[in-house]
Design a protein around this motif. Structure first.
Motif, PDB file in Angstrom:
ATOM      1  N   ARG A 205     -20.705   2.729  11.995  1.00 27.31           N
ATOM      2  CA  ARG A 205     -21.376   1.552  12.559  1.00 27.31           C
ATOM      3  C   ARG A 205     -20.646   0.290  12.128  1.00 27.31           C
ATOM      4  O   ARG A 205     -20.520   0.026  10.932  1.00 27.31           O
ATOM      5  N   LEU A 206     -20.207  -0.479  13.115  1.00 23.59           N
ATOM      6  CA  LEU A 206     -19.469  -1.709  12.853  1.00 23.59           C
ATOM      7  C   LEU A 206     -20.251  -2.901  13.390  1.00 23.59           C
ATOM      8  O   LEU A 206     -20.479  -3.013  14.596  1.00 23.59           O
ATOM      9  N   ALA A 207     -20.658  -3.787  12.509  1.00 24.10           N
ATOM     10  CA  ALA A 207     -21.337  -5.018  12.923  1.00 24.10           C
ATOM     11  C   ALA A 207     -20.292  -6.071  13.272  1.00 24.10           C
ATOM     12  O   ALA A 207     -19.179  -6.057  12.732  1.00 24.10           O
ATOM     13  N   TYR A 208     -20.644  -6.976  14.167  1.00 24.39           N
ATOM     14  CA  TYR A 208     -19.742  -8.084  14.474  1.00 24.39           C
ATOM     15  C   TYR A 208     -20.561  -9.292  14.903  1.00 24.39           C
ATOM     16  O   TYR A 208     -21.642  -9.163  15.466  1.00 24.39           O
TER      17      TYR A 208
ATOM     18  N   ASP B 258     -21.978   0.140   8.483  1.00 24.64           N
ATOM     19  CA  ASP B 258     -21.046   0.603   7.451  1.00 24.64           C
ATOM     20  C   ASP B 258     -20.060  -0.489   7.057  1.00 24.64           C
ATOM     21  O   ASP B 258     -19.601  -0.546   5.912  1.00 24.64           O
ATOM     22  N   ALA B 259     -19.706  -1.330   8.013  1.00 29.32           N
ATOM     23  CA  ALA B 259     -18.796  -2.448   7.775  1.00 29.32           C
ATOM     24  C   ALA B 259     -19.083  -3.492   8.845  1.00 29.32           C
ATOM     25  O   ALA B 259     -19.794  -3.225   9.822  1.00 29.32           O
ATOM     26  N   GLY B 260     -18.515  -4.679   8.663  1.00 28.05           N
ATOM     27  CA  GLY B 260     -18.781  -5.726   9.640  1.00 28.05           C
ATOM     28  C   GLY B 260     -17.674  -6.754   9.699  1.00 28.05           C
ATOM     29  O   GLY B 260     -16.982  -7.014   8.703  1.00 28.05           O
ATOM     30  N   LEU B 261     -17.488  -7.330  10.878  1.00 32.66           N
ATOM     31  CA  LEU B 261     -16.592  -8.464  11.069  1.00 32.66           C
ATOM     32  C   LEU B 261     -17.467  -9.702  10.966  1.00 32.66           C
ATOM     33  O   LEU B 261     -18.255  -9.981  11.874  1.00 32.66           O
ATOM     34  N   VAL B 262     -17.369 -10.400   9.858  1.00 37.27           N
ATOM     35  CA  VAL B 262     -18.310 -11.462   9.519  1.00 37.27           C
ATOM     36  C   VAL B 262     -17.569 -12.774   9.284  1.00 37.27           C
ATOM     37  O   VAL B 262     -16.337 -12.821   9.259  1.00 37.27           O
ATOM     38  N   ARG B 263     -18.348 -13.819   9.072  1.00 35.76           N
ATOM     39  CA  ARG B 263     -17.772 -15.113   8.720  1.00 35.76           C
ATOM     40  C   ARG B 263     -18.028 -15.386   7.241  1.00 35.76           C
ATOM     41  O   ARG B 263     -19.125 -15.169   6.740  1.00 35.76           O
ATOM     42  N   LEU B 264     -16.981 -15.852   6.572  1.00 32.41           N
ATOM     43  CA  LEU B 264     -17.102 -16.186   5.158  1.00 32.41           C
ATOM     44  C   LEU B 264     -17.783 -17.535   4.998  1.00 32.41           C
ATOM     45  O   LEU B 264     -17.738 -18.368   5.893  1.00 32.41           O
TER      46      LEU B 264
ATOM     47  N   ILE C 229     -16.142   3.249  -5.095  1.00 32.57           N
ATOM     48  CA  ILE C 229     -15.196   3.938  -4.222  1.00 32.57           C
ATOM     49  C   ILE C 229     -15.472   3.524  -2.781  1.00 32.57           C
ATOM     50  O   ILE C 229     -16.599   3.659  -2.304  1.00 32.57           O
ATOM     51  N   THR C 230     -14.455   3.022  -2.094  1.00 30.76           N
ATOM     52  CA  THR C 230     -14.615   2.615  -0.700  1.00 30.76           C
ATOM     53  C   THR C 230     -14.748   3.856   0.169  1.00 30.76           C
ATOM     54  O   THR C 230     -13.925   4.776   0.079  1.00 30.76           O
ATOM     55  N   PRO C 231     -15.774   3.940   1.027  1.00 29.16           N
ATOM     56  CA  PRO C 231     -15.948   5.106   1.893  1.00 29.16           C
ATOM     57  C   PRO C 231     -14.712   5.363   2.770  1.00 29.16           C
ATOM     58  O   PRO C 231     -13.999   4.433   3.149  1.00 29.16           O
ATOM     59  N   ASP C 232     -14.474   6.635   3.066  1.00 30.51           N
ATOM     60  CA  ASP C 232     -13.287   7.032   3.815  1.00 30.51           C
ATOM     61  C   ASP C 232     -13.163   6.311   5.158  1.00 30.51           C
ATOM     62  O   ASP C 232     -12.082   5.847   5.528  1.00 30.51           O
ATOM     63  N   LEU C 233     -14.256   6.233   5.901  1.00 27.19           N
ATOM     64  CA  LEU C 233     -14.168   5.625   7.229  1.00 27.19           C
ATOM     65  C   LEU C 233     -13.948   4.115   7.133  1.00 27.19           C
ATOM     66  O   LEU C 233     -13.315   3.525   8.018  1.00 27.19           O
ATOM     67  N   VAL C 234     -14.443   3.491   6.087  1.00 26.43           N
ATOM     68  CA  VAL C 234     -14.142   2.077   5.875  1.00 26.43           C
ATOM     69  C   VAL C 234     -12.648   1.913   5.598  1.00 26.43           C
ATOM     70  O   VAL C 234     -11.995   1.004   6.103  1.00 26.43           O
ATOM     71  N   GLU C 235     -12.092   2.819   4.784  1.00 30.51           N
ATOM     72  CA  GLU C 235     -10.652   2.801   4.533  1.00 30.51           C
ATOM     73  C   GLU C 235      -9.873   2.945   5.832  1.00 30.51           C
ATOM     74  O   GLU C 235      -8.843   2.294   6.038  1.00 30.51           O
ATOM     75  N   GLU C 236     -10.350   3.818   6.714  1.00 32.92           N
ATOM     76  CA  GLU C 236      -9.690   4.000   8.010  1.00 32.92           C
ATOM     77  C   GLU C 236      -9.688   2.695   8.792  1.00 32.92           C
ATOM     78  O   GLU C 236      -8.675   2.298   9.375  1.00 32.92           O
ATOM     79  N   PHE C 237     -10.831   2.007   8.808  1.00 30.44           N
ATOM     80  CA  PHE C 237     -10.913   0.778   9.590  1.00 30.44           C
ATOM     81  C   PHE C 237     -10.089  -0.330   8.941  1.00 30.44           C
ATOM     82  O   PHE C 237      -9.482  -1.149   9.643  1.00 30.44           O
ATOM     83  N   ILE C 238     -10.028  -0.367   7.622  1.00 29.91           N
ATOM     84  CA  ILE C 238      -9.172  -1.328   6.930  1.00 29.91           C
ATOM     85  C   ILE C 238      -7.723  -1.127   7.376  1.00 29.91           C
ATOM     86  O   ILE C 238      -6.995  -2.085   7.664  1.00 29.91           O
ATOM     87  N   GLY C 239      -7.298   0.124   7.420  1.00 30.75           N
ATOM     88  CA  GLY C 239      -5.938   0.422   7.861  1.00 30.75           C
ATOM     89  C   GLY C 239      -5.676  -0.043   9.273  1.00 30.75           C
ATOM     90  O   GLY C 239      -4.596  -0.551   9.594  1.00 30.75           O
ATOM     91  N   ILE C 240      -6.670   0.101  10.142  1.00 30.44           N
ATOM     92  CA  ILE C 240      -6.504  -0.308  11.541  1.00 30.44           C
ATOM     93  C   ILE C 240      -6.373  -1.820  11.658  1.00 30.44           C
ATOM     94  O   ILE C 240      -5.471  -2.327  12.330  1.00 30.44           O
ATOM     95  N   VAL C 241      -7.259  -2.570  11.008  1.00 26.91           N
ATOM     96  CA  VAL C 241      -7.201  -4.032  11.147  1.00 26.91           C
ATOM     97  C   VAL C 241      -5.968  -4.610  10.459  1.00 26.91           C
ATOM     98  O   VAL C 241      -5.488  -5.689  10.835  1.00 26.91           O
ATOM     99  N   ARG C 242      -5.419  -3.880   9.493  1.00 25.52           N
ATOM    100  CA  ARG C 242      -4.210  -4.352   8.821  1.00 25.52           C
ATOM    101  C   ARG C 242      -2.940  -3.865   9.509  1.00 25.52           C
ATOM    102  O   ARG C 242      -1.834  -4.166   9.065  1.00 25.52           O
ATOM    103  N   GLY C 243      -3.099  -3.105  10.576  1.00 24.09           N
ATOM    104  CA  GLY C 243      -1.943  -2.689  11.355  1.00 24.09           C
ATOM    105  C   GLY C 243      -1.168  -1.525  10.792  1.00 24.09           C
ATOM    106  O   GLY C 243      -0.007  -1.317  11.150  1.00 24.09           O
ATOM    107  N   ARG C 244      -1.790  -0.742   9.906  1.00 21.79           N
ATOM    108  CA  ARG C 244      -1.085   0.430   9.382  1.00 21.79           C
ATOM    109  C   ARG C 244      -0.895   1.465  10.478  1.00 21.79           C
ATOM    110  O   ARG C 244      -1.756   1.644  11.333  1.00 21.79           O
ATOM    111  N   THR C 245       0.224   2.166  10.420  1.00 19.36           N
ATOM    112  CA  THR C 245       0.480   3.215  11.394  1.00 19.36           C
ATOM    113  C   THR C 245      -0.324   4.449  11.044  1.00 19.36           C
ATOM    114  O   THR C 245      -0.839   4.595   9.929  1.00 19.36           O
TER     115      THR C 245
END
Length: 259
Positions: free
Chosen positions: A11-14, A56-62, A181-197
């Motif tokens: 689940r991704l909030a935005y 599970d994670a969100g695209l938020v404003r600081l 420990i950061t959940p696995d799927l959050v790690e996956e999404f971090i990799g995506i937004v950071r442009g990891r292959t």
């Protein structure tokens, strides 16, 4: 992660103004069997939604409370002033705060900018939402300062906007509940937004690289010709037989015997 370890959904909030489309597309390509569910939330609601497990994670404003949520800043938005298309400020490419001193500057209750002092003249009352403030700008009541993405979100044919470089800016971040420990799927999404292959060693779904010692063994084997049908090295202390006949006889040829 193995297939059985991957949760069935993420689940991704935005928040308004943030467009997660490109990251969602990459997610579907990399984890086609894990549903990504989008959850809309206002900028004010999003931190509480994450802290309460609503996403599970969100695209938020600081800013967010770093004691409760982890956050990775992604980008900073330009602040613009929304004005009618016939406004005198449209003649310039950008607008200074000083040029707004005589304007009624609307300040909605859901404002996202951290103002020390709001420029211009205050309105008689604060609009409840940015959408309400946009309607007032269209009615000629005043002007509105917002992150550029919100000016685009609330686009109207009779309105336009110009950058205001001196104004406070809004930062967008990827955030999730603080944990050891950061959940696995959050790690996956971090990799995506950071442009990891997909083959990045930081990605959990990527195939792990082979150990260096295994690669060295393969290289040595190739040099020895260890494959099927390869010529083998003779045992120590024995000379190779060249042209020998069955029965182990020597391959040396002598003169024929006389009769």
């Amino acid at each position: 992660m193995t297939g059985s370890d991957i949760p069935s959904s993420f689940r991704l909030a935005y928040v308004p103004g943030v467009t997660p489309t490109k990251w969602v597309r990459v997610w579907h390509e990399r984890l086609p069997h894990t549903t990504l569910e989008l959850v809309q939330a206002t900028a004010a609601e999003a931190p509480g939604l994450l802290a309460g497990g609503g996403a599970d994670a969100g695209l938020v404003r600081l800013p967010v409370d770093r004691g409760v949520l982890s956050a990775i800043p992604l980008y900073t938005e330009t602040t613009v002033v929304v004005i009618p298309k016939d406004h005198v400020a449209t003649a310039a490419e950008e607008v200074s705060l000083a040029e707004l001193s005589d304007e009624i500057v609307l300040h909605p209750l859901d404002d996202l900018l951290d103002w020390e002092t709001l420029p211009g003249r205050p309105a008689a009352e604060r609009p409840a939402t940015t959408a309400d403030a946009i309607e007032l700008v269209a009615a000629g009541v005043g002007v509105l300062l917002v992150p550029q993405s919100l000016a685009r979100l609330h686009h109207r044919k009779d309105l336009t906007y110009r950058p205001v470089p001196e104004a406070p800016e809004s930062r967008v971040a990827l955030s999730w509940p603080e944990a050891e420990i950061t959940p696995d799927l959050v790690e996956e999404f971090i990799g995506i937004v950071r442009g990891r292959t997909v083959n990045s060693t930081r990605g959990r779904a990527a195939t792990p690289p082979r150990p260096a010692k295994d690669k060295a063994k393969d290289k040595a084997k190739a040099k020895r010709g260890g494959g099927s049908g390869a010529r083998q090295k003779p045992a120590a202390g024995r000379k190779p037989q060249v042209g020998g006949r069955a029965g182990g006889q020597s391959g040396k040829r002598g003169k024929p015997r006389g009769r």
